[in-house]
Design a protein around this motif. Sequence first.
Motif, PDB file in Angstrom:
ATOM      1  N   UNK A  45      -3.590  -5.606 134.772  1.00  0.00           N
ATOM      2  CA  UNK A  45      -4.463  -6.681 134.464  1.00  0.00           C
ATOM      3  C   UNK A  45      -3.626  -8.113 135.018  1.00  0.00           C
ATOM      4  N   UNK A  46      -4.231  -9.112 135.055  1.00  0.00           N
ATOM      5  CA  UNK A  46      -3.344 -10.399 135.238  1.00  0.00           C
ATOM      6  C   UNK A  46      -2.568 -10.473 136.466  1.00  0.00           C
ATOM      7  N   UNK A  47      -3.087 -10.259 137.719  1.00  0.00           N
ATOM      8  CA  UNK A  47      -2.362 -10.031 138.899  1.00  0.00           C
ATOM      9  C   UNK A  47      -1.386 -11.229 139.251  1.00  0.00           C
ATOM     10  N   UNK A  48      -0.286 -10.808 139.486  1.00  0.00           N
ATOM     11  CA  UNK A  48       0.654 -11.909 140.235  1.00  0.00           C
ATOM     12  C   UNK A  48       1.501 -11.271 141.418  1.00  0.00           C
ATOM     13  N   UNK A  49       0.751 -11.240 142.646  1.00  0.00           N
ATOM     14  CA  UNK A  49       1.327 -10.568 143.545  1.00  0.00           C
ATOM     15  C   UNK A  49       1.235 -11.457 144.720  1.00  0.00           C
ATOM     16  N   UNK A  50       2.208 -11.640 145.446  1.00  0.00           N
ATOM     17  CA  UNK A  50       2.361 -12.824 146.572  1.00  0.00           C
ATOM     18  C   UNK A  50       3.344 -12.527 147.702  1.00  0.00           C
ATOM     19  N   UNK A  51       3.145 -12.919 148.739  1.00  0.00           N
ATOM     20  CA  UNK A  51       3.985 -12.981 149.913  1.00  0.00           C
ATOM     21  C   UNK A  51       5.377 -13.759 149.620  1.00  0.00           C
ATOM     22  N   UNK A  52       6.409 -13.178 149.756  1.00  0.00           N
ATOM     23  CA  UNK A  52       7.761 -13.977 149.505  1.00  0.00           C
ATOM     24  C   UNK A  52       7.839 -15.203 150.722  1.00  0.00           C
ATOM     25  N   UNK A  53       8.371 -16.136 150.034  1.00  0.00           N
ATOM     26  CA  UNK A  53       8.478 -17.373 150.976  1.00  0.00           C
ATOM     27  C   UNK A  53       9.633 -17.112 152.033  1.00  0.00           C
ATOM     28  N   UNK A  54      10.430 -16.052 151.564  1.00  0.00           N
ATOM     29  CA  UNK A  54      11.687 -15.739 152.535  1.00  0.00           C
ATOM     30  C   UNK A  54      11.462 -14.375 153.156  1.00  0.00           C
ATOM     31  N   UNK A  58       9.821  -5.609 150.144  1.00  0.00           N
ATOM     32  CA  UNK A  58       9.344  -6.511 149.058  1.00  0.00           C
ATOM     33  C   UNK A  58      10.308  -6.415 147.753  1.00  0.00           C
ATOM     34  N   UNK A  59      10.006  -7.000 146.607  1.00  0.00           N
ATOM     35  CA  UNK A  59      10.904  -6.890 145.536  1.00  0.00           C
ATOM     36  C   UNK A  59      10.113  -7.524 144.405  1.00  0.00           C
ATOM     37  N   UNK A  60      10.642  -7.450 143.072  1.00  0.00           N
ATOM     38  CA  UNK A  60       9.906  -7.819 142.092  1.00  0.00           C
ATOM     39  C   UNK A  60      10.959  -8.755 141.618  1.00  0.00           C
ATOM     40  N   UNK A  61      10.513  -9.850 141.192  1.00  0.00           N
ATOM     41  CA  UNK A  61      11.381 -10.990 140.785  1.00  0.00           C
ATOM     42  C   UNK A  61      11.533 -10.860 138.986  1.00  0.00           C
ATOM     43  N   UNK A 120      12.468 -12.106 136.648  1.00  0.00           N
ATOM     44  CA  UNK A 120      12.661 -13.350 135.820  1.00  0.00           C
ATOM     45  C   UNK A 120      11.164 -14.134 135.782  1.00  0.00           C
ATOM     46  N   UNK A 121      10.519 -13.911 136.633  1.00  0.00           N
ATOM     47  CA  UNK A 121       9.184 -14.547 136.734  1.00  0.00           C
ATOM     48  C   UNK A 121       7.693 -13.304 136.892  1.00  0.00           C
ATOM     49  N   UNK A 122       8.465 -12.219 137.081  1.00  0.00           N
ATOM     50  CA  UNK A 122       7.487 -11.007 136.865  1.00  0.00           C
ATOM     51  C   UNK A 122       6.480 -10.993 138.200  1.00  0.00           C
ATOM     52  N   UNK A 123       6.767 -11.653 139.343  1.00  0.00           N
ATOM     53  CA  UNK A 123       6.089 -11.873 140.396  1.00  0.00           C
ATOM     54  C   UNK A 123       6.343 -10.618 141.510  1.00  0.00           C
ATOM     55  N   UNK A 124       5.249 -10.162 141.853  1.00  0.00           N
ATOM     56  CA  UNK A 124       5.612  -8.914 142.778  1.00  0.00           C
ATOM     57  C   UNK A 124       5.662  -9.613 144.301  1.00  0.00           C
ATOM     58  N   UNK A 125       6.502  -9.572 144.822  1.00  0.00           N
ATOM     59  CA  UNK A 125       6.943 -10.146 146.251  1.00  0.00           C
ATOM     60  C   UNK A 125       6.773  -9.078 147.352  1.00  0.00           C
ATOM     61  N   UNK A 126       5.943  -9.530 148.335  1.00  0.00           N
ATOM     62  CA  UNK A 126       5.701  -8.595 149.552  1.00  0.00           C
ATOM     63  C   UNK A 126       6.081  -9.147 150.693  1.00  0.00           C
ATOM     64  N   UNK A 127       7.041  -8.547 151.686  1.00  0.00           N
ATOM     65  CA  UNK A 127       7.324  -9.165 152.885  1.00  0.00           C
ATOM     66  C   UNK A 127       6.058  -9.565 153.620  1.00  0.00           C
ATOM     67  N   UNK A 128       5.742 -10.923 153.853  1.00  0.00           N
ATOM     68  CA  UNK A 128       4.656 -11.071 154.743  1.00  0.00           C
ATOM     69  C   UNK A 128       4.499 -10.909 156.082  1.00  0.00           C
ATOM     70  N   UNK A 138       3.000  -1.037 150.317  1.00  0.00           N
ATOM     71  CA  UNK A 138       3.985  -1.775 149.488  1.00  0.00           C
ATOM     72  C   UNK A 138       3.712  -2.849 148.583  1.00  0.00           C
ATOM     73  N   UNK A 139       2.386  -3.379 148.656  1.00  0.00           N
ATOM     74  CA  UNK A 139       1.957  -4.162 147.599  1.00  0.00           C
ATOM     75  C   UNK A 139       1.715  -3.351 146.373  1.00  0.00           C
ATOM     76  N   UNK A 140       1.154  -2.073 146.485  1.00  0.00           N
ATOM     77  CA  UNK A 140       0.831  -1.330 145.443  1.00  0.00           C
ATOM     78  C   UNK A 140       2.097  -0.954 144.902  1.00  0.00           C
ATOM     79  N   UNK A 141       3.221  -0.720 145.388  1.00  0.00           N
ATOM     80  CA  UNK A 141       4.467  -0.199 145.170  1.00  0.00           C
ATOM     81  C   UNK A 141       5.140  -1.421 144.172  1.00  0.00           C
TER      82      UNK A 141
END
Length: 355
Positions: free
Chosen positions: A186-195, A206-209, A211-219, A229-232
């Motif tokens: 619930x409450x999705x927070x999945x984004x492409x990484x700025x880097x 990809x990686x999980x931050x 400290x902010x609990x954002x799921x980062x995917x290599x865009x 990778x997003x689901x991972x």
Amino acid sequence: MKISLKTGIALSLVPQIVLVKLIGNQTQFIEHYYSNGLYPFVSKLFRTLFGWIPFSLGDILYFLLILLALGYVCKNRRPIWKNKLKFCRNILMVLSIAYFTFHVMWGFNYYREPVAQKLGLKETNDYQELIDFTKLLIAKTNRLQLEITKDSTQKVIIPYSQNEIFEKSLEGYYKISRKHGFPQYEKPSTKTSLFSTGLSYMGYAGYLNPFTNEAQVNGRLPNFRFPVVAAHEMGHQLGYSAENETNFIGYLVTAENEDLYFQYAASAYALGYCLSDIRRGDQEIFDTLFGELNQGVLLNFQEMRDFWTSFENPLEPVFKAIFSSFLKANNQSKGIQSYNAVVSLLVAYHKQYPL
């Protein structure tokens, strides 16, 4: 002798490490009080706070912290040189705070109950079982490729945007949660990484931050690999830290999606790991099985090889070695090779739930 607050925080790093290892041995305690107790509240809170922001706040936070650190060192290089002991103390203090925050906000999940135990799976390393399962995967992957393209020689091109893939991944989580009672997302927070370009050069998808609990995917990833990778990374958000387990969850969520493109992405993803394991065991068997793949499937695999080859650089092995050491320090004895341990989970799961 009176100890300053900064010195006390710095010195607390060692007892923190000892305490984490002691608590980490209590798997049921971690599972009950942290992974199913404190962590879901923390995770949902931060996903609620930051999930609506369309860009990665965590990436910006990391960037600013690096700039501040470099600026501090440049501005204070002379005082630092004169007071080396004090500077080392300050570094230890920062590390101590980061270590504490990391474990409270996510890190204790490295010591939770294994997902195989939760699902009642019996993992084995039987080579023949792996071969038999891989043959089934080949048949399924070929069938899906042909069903999508209508031509066995054409690679599959997933037609969705990255944001659409994030949305569709939620459907898979909903379906899996109904089937197994977990994981509920619930409450999705999945984004492409700025880097994303930097991640590509480092060899990371990809990686999980934490400290902010954002799921980062290599865009920059090809869409062929993006759904899994997003689901991972979303699996990491739900408190599954071990890479083999989030690989498994990423596969399962994507494979259970009703969308054929997602099913194909998941099947090909699992097939890649299985073929890799078979190749290490017997090159001749690998060559035979690899030769059974549709040309279109081979083109998708080549697409991924070309992508990673285009970013190869001398520093990539260094970054991977650092990450491998990080994993070993956090209860994953195989380090970066733990990603490949997903194979035994796949075989065990599909013995109970045939393809």
